[in-house]
Design a protein around this motif. Structure first.
Motif, PDB file in Angstrom:
ATOM      1  N   LYS A   1      44.014  41.733  33.195  1.00 34.07           N
ATOM      2  CA  LYS A   1      42.785  42.523  33.154  1.00 34.07           C
ATOM      3  C   LYS A   1      42.618  43.323  34.431  1.00 34.07           C
ATOM      4  N   ILE A   2      41.927  44.452  34.324  1.00 35.99           N
ATOM      5  CA  ILE A   2      41.537  45.213  35.508  1.00 35.99           C
ATOM      6  C   ILE A   2      40.247  44.617  36.049  1.00 35.99           C
ATOM      7  N   VAL A   3      40.272  44.185  37.304  1.00 37.20           N
ATOM      8  CA  VAL A   3      39.086  43.582  37.900  1.00 37.20           C
ATOM      9  C   VAL A   3      38.316  44.567  38.778  1.00 37.20           C
ATOM     10  N   GLU A   4      38.988  45.666  39.188  1.00 40.16           N
ATOM     11  CA  GLU A   4      38.297  46.670  39.986  1.00 40.16           C
ATOM     12  C   GLU A   4      39.075  47.975  39.896  1.00 40.16           C
ATOM     13  N   ILE A   5      38.355  49.084  39.749  1.00 41.07           N
ATOM     14  CA  ILE A   5      38.998  50.389  39.663  1.00 41.07           C
ATOM     15  C   ILE A   5      38.080  51.426  40.286  1.00 41.07           C
TER      16      ILE A   5
ATOM     17  N   PRO B   1      35.872  47.144  49.217  1.00 47.08           N
ATOM     18  CA  PRO B   1      36.185  46.403  47.979  1.00 47.08           C
ATOM     19  C   PRO B   1      35.062  45.462  47.605  1.00 47.08           C
ATOM     20  N   GLN B   2      34.792  45.352  46.317  1.00 46.46           N
ATOM     21  CA  GLN B   2      33.691  44.512  45.854  1.00 46.46           C
ATOM     22  C   GLN B   2      34.168  43.236  45.185  1.00 46.46           C
ATOM     23  N   HIS B   3      35.321  43.263  44.534  1.00 48.55           N
ATOM     24  CA  HIS B   3      35.797  42.057  43.856  1.00 48.55           C
ATOM     25  C   HIS B   3      36.454  41.115  44.860  1.00 48.55           C
TER      26      HIS B   3
ATOM     27  N   ALA C   1      31.531  42.343  32.904  1.00 45.26           N
ATOM     28  CA  ALA C   1      31.952  43.665  32.438  1.00 45.26           C
ATOM     29  C   ALA C   1      32.462  44.488  33.606  1.00 45.26           C
ATOM     30  N   LEU C   2      33.410  45.381  33.317  1.00 48.38           N
ATOM     31  CA  LEU C   2      33.946  46.283  34.335  1.00 48.38           C
ATOM     32  C   LEU C   2      33.041  47.504  34.396  1.00 48.38           C
TER      33      LEU C   2
ATOM     34  N   ALA D   1      34.136  50.664  39.794  1.00 49.47           N
ATOM     35  CA  ALA D   1      33.725  49.711  38.764  1.00 49.47           C
ATOM     36  C   ALA D   1      34.353  48.360  39.078  1.00 49.47           C
ATOM     37  N   THR D   2      33.557  47.290  38.965  1.00 44.12           N
ATOM     38  CA  THR D   2      34.012  45.951  39.346  1.00 44.12           C
ATOM     39  C   THR D   2      33.622  44.951  38.268  1.00 44.12           C
TER      40      THR D   2
END
Length: 378
Positions: A244-248, A258-260, A317-318, A327-328
């Motif tokens: 999964k994408i966790v941050e973009i 960075p937030q994640h 949710a991302l 988005a995180t």
């Protein structure tokens, strides 16, 4: 007329994505036990866009699904679910005949420069193959076009009749790049194109790709482990964890704010010769869960120092979170800048106990094993 053919006349404007991915999923069936069957959830619901002339970097640990994603984008693997739209056309389940005209605009650079070239073919034949398969006769002939491509990637056009074993690793990777450029594509998926090369050759290849992007207006999906290379080459970055994408978001947001928690741990693994000792390094507890049976809720929760009960029951949710433009996918995102040059993230006060060596303790739901495992970033 097929949907691909019907949309062929609709060009993409500058504001529209060249590549649009929604819910992209790939599950591999495997046998478990005598008659049991299960699924390896290699990629599980990816959403992202790539615009013309843009470079999107995909980063994450080995096994997180980066290469599988790249192979699905060029349709070397059939997606289990989701959609892939390229140049305004849905190519998710397009057949070989429908994909053939799109191959001119969608190419891939493979990771291994030793295995991706046929040792029985000359360099000229390797680079000319895409032209011959698609029935394209360039002005001046195929040989002239191949020699032009060799010159573009910094190789001697007189090497047309040489074989791959006569070239170094960096030169072979340049041959792979020339082959990908033969059809003048709009998008190239670069699957760790410099990971097998030494540092000096890496710089040459990356600079070559930047020059080609500037001159030809190429878009890239750039898959890599080396976070420094990704920051140098990519405008946007997507961080993957367990399919999964966790941050973009934009490069500066990802690297400086960075937030994640996983992104922070990943960035803290960047080597820094100006910093001695393990100070500032985030070491995660436990091992990466198996994609055969990923954790419920947030997949990172079993290693996260901020995990709470909601992380086990509700998948985040991302979406954009307060304090950042990216988005995180996190219920409790981090805030504040990180010293990107040193790779030392700012760990929040509630991030759990910090050991004497500067590492953060794990307070994940389900608990860690107590054995710290360093995040690996090549």
């Amino acid at each position: 007329m097929s949907p691909v053919e019907e949309a062929a006349a609709r060009p993409v404007t500058e504001t529209e994505p060249l590549l649009r991915v929604r819910g992209l999923t790939k599950h591999f069936p495997v046998r478990t036990g005598f008659r049991g069957r299960s699924l390896v959830r290699a990629v599980d619901g990816l959403d992202f866009d790539v615009r013309p002339g843009e470079t999107l970097g995909l980063v994450g640990e080995s096994g997180c699904g980066k290469t599988t994603t790249g192979r699905m984008l060029v349709r070397l693997l059939e997606p289990t679910a989701g959609t892939i739209e390229f140049d305004g056309r849905d190519i998710t389940h397009a057949g070989r005949r429908e994909l053939r005209p799109l191959r001119q605009d969608l190419q891939i650079i493979f990771q291994d420069p030793y295995a991706s070239l046929n040792p029985r073919h000359t360099v000229g034949r390797i680079i000319a193959m895409p032209l011959q398969v698609n029935g394209i006769e360039p002005p001046g002939g195929v040989k002239a076009r191949v020699q032009e491509l060799l010159e573009i990637v910094g190789l001697n056009p007189e090497h047309y009749n040489r074989y791959p074993h006569e070239f170094s690793g960096g030169q072979r990777q340049r041959i792979g790049i020339a082959r990908a450029l033969a059809l003048r594509p709009k998008l190239i998926v670069a699957d760790e194109p410099v990971s097998a090369l030494d540092v000096s050759i890496q710089a040459q290849v990356i600079n070559l790709l930047r020059e080609l992007q500037r001159d030809l207006g190429l878009a890239f999906v750039f898959i890599a482990h080396d976070l420094a290379v990704v920051r140098h080459f990519c405008q946007r970055v997507a961080v993957m964890y367990l399919g999964k994408i966790v941050e973009i978001g934009d490069r500066d947001d990802i690297y400086e704010r960075p937030q994640h928690p996983y992104t922070r741990a990943l960035l803290s693994a960047i080597p820094d010769v100006t910093r001695l000792g393990p100070g500032g390094r985030i070491r995660l507890a436990g091992d990466v869960p198996t994609p055969l049976d990923p954790p419920s809720g947030c997949r990172f929760r079993t290693r996260c120092w901020k995990a709470q009960d909601i992380c086990a029951t509700e998948e985040p949710a991302l979406v954009p979170r307060a304090g950042g433009g990216q988005a995180t996918a996190c219920h409790f995102p981090e805030s504040g800048p990180v010293a990107a040059a040193t790779g030392a993230p700012a760990v929040a006060d509630d991030a759990g106990p910090v050991a004497d060596d500067g590492t953060a303790g794990a307070g994940a739901a389900d608990g860690g094993s107590g054995t710290t495992v360093e995040e690996v970033s090549k």
